[in-house]
Design an enzyme around this catalytic site. Sequence first.
Site, PDB file in Angstrom:
ATOM      1  N   PRO A 299     -26.368 -28.934   4.605  1.00 47.46           N
ATOM      2  CA  PRO A 299     -25.052 -28.437   5.074  1.00 47.46           C
ATOM      3  C   PRO A 299     -24.100 -29.477   4.547  1.00 47.46           C
ATOM      4  CG  PRO A 299     -26.234 -29.516   6.955  1.00 47.46           C
ATOM      5  CD  PRO A 299     -27.009 -29.118   5.781  1.00 47.46           C
ATOM      6  N   ARG A 301     -19.896 -28.982   4.542  1.00 46.69           N
ATOM      7  CA  ARG A 301     -18.715 -28.820   5.418  1.00 46.69           C
ATOM      8  C   ARG A 301     -19.155 -28.790   6.848  1.00 46.69           C
ATOM      9  NH1 ARG A 301     -14.717 -25.266   3.210  1.00 46.69           N
ATOM     10  NH2 ARG A 301     -16.448 -24.959   1.485  1.00 46.69           N
ATOM     11  N   ARG A 338      -6.840 -27.356  -1.425  1.00 49.59           N
ATOM     12  CA  ARG A 338      -7.704 -26.056  -1.052  1.00 49.59           C
ATOM     13  C   ARG A 338      -6.972 -24.964  -0.916  1.00 49.59           C
ATOM     14  NH1 ARG A 338     -10.817 -25.522   2.826  1.00 49.59           N
ATOM     15  NH2 ARG A 338     -12.373 -24.195   1.780  1.00 49.59           N
ATOM     16  N   CYS A 369       5.537 -31.602  -7.728  1.00 49.55           N
ATOM     17  CA  CYS A 369       6.563 -30.817  -8.460  1.00 49.55           C
ATOM     18  C   CYS A 369       5.518 -29.693  -9.247  1.00 49.55           C
ATOM     19  CB  CYS A 369       7.057 -31.770  -9.893  1.00 49.55           C
ATOM     20  SG  CYS A 369       7.780 -33.098  -9.146  1.00 49.55           S
ATOM     21  N   TYR A 398     -13.959 -31.783   1.944  1.00 50.14           N
ATOM     22  CA  TYR A 398     -13.500 -31.247   0.629  1.00 50.14           C
ATOM     23  C   TYR A 398     -11.888 -31.721   0.462  1.00 50.14           C
ATOM     24  CZ  TYR A 398     -17.722 -28.831   0.313  1.00 50.14           C
ATOM     25  OH  TYR A 398     -19.334 -28.670   0.382  1.00 50.14           O
TER      26      TYR A 398
HETATM   27  C1  LIG Z   1     -21.461 -27.818  -1.777  1.00 48.50           C
HETATM   28  C2  LIG Z   1     -23.120 -27.473  -1.613  1.00 48.50           C
HETATM   29  C3  LIG Z   1     -23.425 -27.530  -0.473  1.00 48.50           C
HETATM   30  C4  LIG Z   1     -22.852 -27.657   0.947  1.00 48.50           C
HETATM   31  O1  LIG Z   1     -22.023 -26.487   1.004  1.00 48.50           O
HETATM   32  P1  LIG Z   1     -20.980 -26.624   2.445  1.00 48.50           P
HETATM   33  O2  LIG Z   1     -20.302 -25.260   2.410  1.00 48.50           O
HETATM   34  O3  LIG Z   1     -20.194 -27.805   2.435  1.00 48.50           O
HETATM   35  O4  LIG Z   1     -21.878 -26.589   3.574  1.00 48.50           O
HETATM   36  C5  LIG Z   1     -24.970 -27.223  -0.435  1.00 48.50           C
HETATM   37  N1  LIG Z   1     -25.797 -27.229  -1.404  1.00 48.50           N
HETATM   38  C6  LIG Z   1     -25.209 -27.058  -2.735  1.00 48.50           C
HETATM   39  C7  LIG Z   1     -26.084 -27.195  -3.935  1.00 48.50           C
HETATM   40  C8  LIG Z   1     -23.917 -27.269  -2.844  1.00 48.50           C
HETATM   41  O5  LIG Z   1     -23.389 -27.330  -4.064  1.00 48.50           O
END
Ligand SMILES: *Cc1c(COP(=O)(O)O)cnc(C)c1O
Length: 439
Positions: A299, A301, A338, A369, A398
Amino acid sequence: MINTISREYICENITRDETGELCFAGLPLSPLARTYGTPLYLYDEDRIRERCRTYREAMQKAFGDGGRVLYASKAASFRRLYEIMREEDLGVDVVSCGEICTANAAGFPLENAYFHSNNKTDADIVYAMEHGVGYFVVDNEEELYAIDRIGGERGIRQKVLLRLTPGIDPHTYAAVATGKVDSKFGSAIETGQAEAITDVALSLANVNLCGFHCHVGSQVFEADVFLRTANVMLTFVAHIYQTRGYLATQLDIGGGIGVRYTKEQPTPDIAACIAEIGAYIKERAHELSLPLPTILLEPGRSLVADAGLTLYTVGTVKHIPGYKTYVSVDGGMTDNPRFALYGAPYTILPVAAEAGDGATPCSVVGRCCESGDILQENVPLPPMRRGDLLACLTTGAYHYSMASNYNRIPRPPVVMIKNKTAQLVIRRETVEDLLHLEV
Ligand SMILES: *Cc1c(COP(=O)(O)O)cnc(C)c1O
């Protein structure tokens, strides 16, 4: 749907004190704005640690010592975070020499790092090997040959996982869906390329194949997505075991558990989700007569997003009669791209007091801008004046890692709050910093 926990606020670290002022991690926000200035990234360290423990304990419950949690550090990558991950006993995913360097500088044991990227250059591979990165998550055949060659020159038999695409559509934004057959990431099981790259990996002298990896996308709210993914991957592992006699010792089923950005979105119950995944994987492995590999989750995020908040000061407020009200803040797409990238939803709250009944929908915009420099549309706000504070919630993932210097805007500082004590961990960039690279 992943089991959810209902809550009034987005996350329990957001409260209001008796004067009505918004608080984060137990601290009112206006004194922090006065001390550190705005825009300001705040992190709630206690929340990050709590999330790490929730993941680790749930994996321990599901798989005993056969479960492992890796923090996908692209979500937010700076020294303090790698220190926390080390202390919380998590592994990490890294995607560049910059992330490897930062983890190393934090004293993170790189043998617990997994190096991703769909295009590792020779220089990246050399750098990672020389720093003792434990595992490479190999995207494609070309990369395998490069690892074999560079490992051979150094006497290293590099441990690798192979990134596969299981052909699962996670029903999320197209920009963050990665597990479909048509993807820039990985080798597809459906097309036979996964089997082919496995054979190559098994044939190379300086490659030590440890297992397989997949990651189907981000902002996933349905546990079913992980179960279907695990099914495809376990079936593949069993097929390779039966046909090649090769037994994977690690299976990484990715990250991507969703995060609540707005009240309308659910709060996933991570422990319940992992319990469901664990029960399913054990049952499926049993049906396939497959010795259970170590199961990895990665994980990003969901470990850090709601442990972050961005504080802004309002500047220009523009009413366009018959159209709408633009509320400009002192940050924007440079600290949060984002919404501009894929219309990501956010909750933006006035710091002084609740929006109340007199609130009108406003567009909260940045200072760049660029007409697309919008943080969010239709934000209910009371009449705003120059100098008022706004807080954008759930900005721990992010944001700092995606920040840019567009328009020559210096990046905000990062302040970490632990046990109601604030500490500066990254200072504010200055305009002089921006000149440092020019020779
Ligand atoms: C970005 C990513 C994650 C994490 O994704 P989240 O949505 O931030 O949990 C896990 N594995 C890989 C390979 C990624 O590129």
